[in-house]
Design an enzyme around this catalytic site. Structure first.
Site: not given
Ligand code: NAP
Ligand code: GLV
Length: 306
Positions: A221, A269
């Site tokens: 983000r 994005h």
């Molecule tokens: P997720 O499965 O919820 O994983 C989040 C990870 O971040 C977990 O490992 C969590 O730790 C860690 N985390 C959360 N808070 C933290 C903190 N305070 N300190 C250290 N680590 C922390 O999320 P995801 O599905 O991988 O997605 C991640 C993010 O990618 C989304 O929230 C979104 O903003 C972004 N995204 C961007 C796009 C794009 O097109 N640019 C697309 C999709 C997603 P734990 O393992 O300990 O819980």
């Molecule tokens: C895109 O940014 C998503 O959070 O899926």
């Protein structure tokens, strides 16, 4: 069963058709103010009025992985919040990040410029051991990206909130583990969710701890990054460059200095897009599971923020 569809900037028709086919008997409709309340909702950036009109909602399905925008709203009491759980995103994210890291490591941007100038010139091979990559966030996307980078034999570090183990990845966790994690890395990939704990986490102090000549890939983000701190570290030479897919203001304003910075690569994005068919199949499967009283993956903890 009534399913309300309320997604900003998304063409509704194919979603209504796909959800209707996957859940025969369900009434699937685009929300209009004053419409009957729904049992389930499929949302992206819904207006507050939509949520206020859903007193009996069982679950809200967010058609993205990140729920930061949704959690800023007042949610109906008792409704579960469900994020997209991969649904074809992790492979896209792995492609994007590996491309960005390899393009930087192998200096393909320099070769592109040479080609355009009609110049045949070699660069000295660089050693992977000088390019340790750190992945912030080892969730659904971060873990997949860390594994993909390790296939290319980069030394890979990972950082999460709670302890995690991943083959081929040196893991760190918590605020106490952050300085060590950062100083072990030259390339930093951000895949954290945006929460009060992670907002502005990419700043002068944290980015300044990367090895000299550091490189940032931000695909999570825009509000994770303090933009003026990135510019200052690029200008001082501490950072060599960055690939940015997300921005504090999207679309990125035409007069933003990022557009003209020679060390930045920008995309709109798009690193991991929501894939409609995969997402419909996942959401429909979860609605069926909830109706059968089964548990589902991808539940968001609104207090934790992800
Ligand atoms: P997720 O499965 O919820 O994983 C989040 C990870 O971040 C977990 O490992 C969590 O730790 C860690 N985390 C959360 N808070 C933290 C903190 N305070 N300190 C250290 N680590 C922390 O999320 P995801 O599905 O991988 O997605 C991640 C993010 O990618 C989304 O929230 C979104 O903003 C972004 N995204 C961007 C796009 C794009 O097109 N640019 C697309 C999709 C997603 P734990 O393992 O300990 O819980
Ligand atoms: C895109 O940014 C998503 O959070 O899926």
């Amino acid at each position: 069963m009534r399913i309300a569809f309320c997604c900003t900037d998304t063409r509704a028709e194919p979603w209504l058709q796909g959800l209707g086919q996957a859940l025969p008997g369900a009434v699937v409709e685009v929300w209009r103010p004053g419409a009957p309340a729904a049992d389930y909702a499929v949302v992206w950036s819904p207006p507050q009025q939509f949520l206020d009109e859903q007193p009996g909602l069982k679950a809200l399905f967010n058609i993205g992985a990140g729920v930061d925008a949704l959690l800023r709203l007042r949610l109906p009491k008792g409704a579960r919040v469900v994020r997209l759980d991969d649904a074809g995103m992790s492979v896209q994210m792995a492609e994007y990040v590996c491309h960005a890291v390899i393009r930087h490591f192998r200096e393909f941007d320099g070769y592109e410029a040479d080609m355009r100038a009609g110049r045949w010139s070699f660069r000295k091979p660089r050693s992977r051991s000088d390019f340790p990559v750190g992945v912030m966030g080892l969730g659904v996307l971060g873990a997949r990206v860390a594994r993909a980078l390790s296939v290319f034999e980069f030394p890979v570090h990972g950082w999460s909130r709670t302890p995690r183990t991943l083959d081929g990845v040196r893991t760190h966790h918590g605020r106490a583990g952050l300085p060590d994690f950062l100083s072990s890395c030259r390339v930093l990939v951000n895949l954290l969710p945006l929460t009060p704990d992670t907002r502005d986490i990419l700043n002068r102090d944290t980015l300044g701890r990367l090895m000299p000549g550091g490189y940032l890939v931000n695909v999570a983000r825009g509000a994770h990054l303090v933009e003026e701190d990135l510019l200052a570290l690029l200008d001082s030479g501490h950072l060599a460059g960055a690939t940015l897919d997300v921005f504090r203001t999207e679309p990125l304003p035409a007069d933003h200095p990022f557009w003209r910075h020679p060390a930045l690569t920008l995309t709109p994005h798009t690193s991991a897009r929501t894939l409609r068919d995969e997402s419909i199949a996942q959401i429909a499967g979860k609605i069926r599971a909830l109706e059968d009283g089964q548990s589902i993956a991808g539940l968001v903890d609104p207090v934790r923020g992800y």
